[in-house]
Scaffold this motif. Sequence first.
Motif, PDB file in Angstrom:
ATOM      1  N   THR A 143     -55.719   1.197 -69.726  1.00 52.52           N
ATOM      2  CA  THR A 143     -55.878  -0.230 -70.028  1.00 52.52           C
ATOM      3  C   THR A 143     -55.315  -1.105 -68.914  1.00 52.52           C
ATOM      4  O   THR A 143     -55.980  -2.020 -68.416  1.00 52.52           O
ATOM      5  CB  THR A 143     -55.184  -0.572 -71.360  1.00 52.52           C
ATOM      6  N   LEU A 201     -59.026  -7.863 -67.454  1.00 53.06           N
ATOM      7  CA  LEU A 201     -58.677  -8.376 -68.774  1.00 53.06           C
ATOM      8  C   LEU A 201     -58.079  -9.780 -68.697  1.00 53.06           C
ATOM      9  O   LEU A 201     -58.323 -10.620 -69.569  1.00 53.06           O
ATOM     10  CB  LEU A 201     -57.684  -7.427 -69.454  1.00 53.06           C
ATOM     11  N   PHE A 209     -60.882   0.559 -69.782  1.00 48.11           N
ATOM     12  CA  PHE A 209     -59.881  -0.008 -70.687  1.00 48.11           C
ATOM     13  C   PHE A 209     -60.312   0.139 -72.150  1.00 48.11           C
ATOM     14  O   PHE A 209     -59.472   0.101 -73.052  1.00 48.11           O
ATOM     15  CB  PHE A 209     -59.591  -1.476 -70.353  1.00 48.11           C
ATOM     16  N   GLY A 256     -59.176   3.420 -73.257  1.00 51.01           N
ATOM     17  CA  GLY A 256     -57.720   3.309 -73.150  1.00 51.01           C
ATOM     18  C   GLY A 256     -57.116   2.641 -74.368  1.00 51.01           C
ATOM     19  O   GLY A 256     -56.113   3.112 -74.928  1.00 51.01           O
ATOM     20  N   ILE A 257     -57.719   1.536 -74.791  1.00 52.00           N
ATOM     21  CA  ILE A 257     -57.228   0.833 -75.978  1.00 52.00           C
ATOM     22  C   ILE A 257     -57.367   1.710 -77.215  1.00 52.00           C
ATOM     23  O   ILE A 257     -56.451   1.792 -78.048  1.00 52.00           O
ATOM     24  CB  ILE A 257     -57.993  -0.495 -76.161  1.00 52.00           C
TER      25      ILE A 257
END
Length: 216
Positions: free
Chosen positions: A145, A152, A108, A111-112
């Motif tokens: 993400t 998360l 992630f 990804g972010i």
Amino acid sequence: MGLAAVALAGSGAVLVDQFGRMLGRRSAERESRNPEVLIEAAPAAALDTVTVAVRGYTAAPRSETVLFNLLAGFLGSFALVRLSTWGIRDRWGPFRNVSFRGRHIHHFVPGILIAFTSGTVALLSDDDELEQRLAVPMGAGIGLTFDEAALLLDLRDVYWTREGLLSVQLSLGATAILSIAILTQRMLRRGERQGEQEGLIPPGGDHLSHATGANL
């Protein structure tokens, strides 16, 4: 992993369906559905399928193209990361965990970064074509993400637990698969109509029946 396979199978099914439609047009043009005729017509039908896809994509409205690119990037990264994490867990293939100074880097994180970077560049750009292309990496970043949405949301590494596998990523993935299938169908049908009007592919069944009736 199962959802990734469904995503790939869904995309393939749409293309196979379009190929079948083009093969039907080619066989109707030759007025025969003999297996030998179908085999001979297959290369032309494959080329027709590519033509229809290209025409449909280029003729799509900007908003539809952006959404298609976004969903394609999302599903592509989702399928790839599921495959890679499966390989890491079962120790096959070239896939390995990425660590920095002893700390595991979850996917992630890139990804972010990818989503934010592509989104920022798109906002700063005045190039419509570039903005449409940037939807692909943005979708890929979103896919990376949301694949770890359970981590998360819960702040615990539940990726391979029942809780993680049944998290919101399933509903998001299913929605994306359905959406891109519908969107691809719209593009292909639009490309089919345009290709027929431009004489790039054989006419459909209705046109052939009208022509046959006129000849009679």
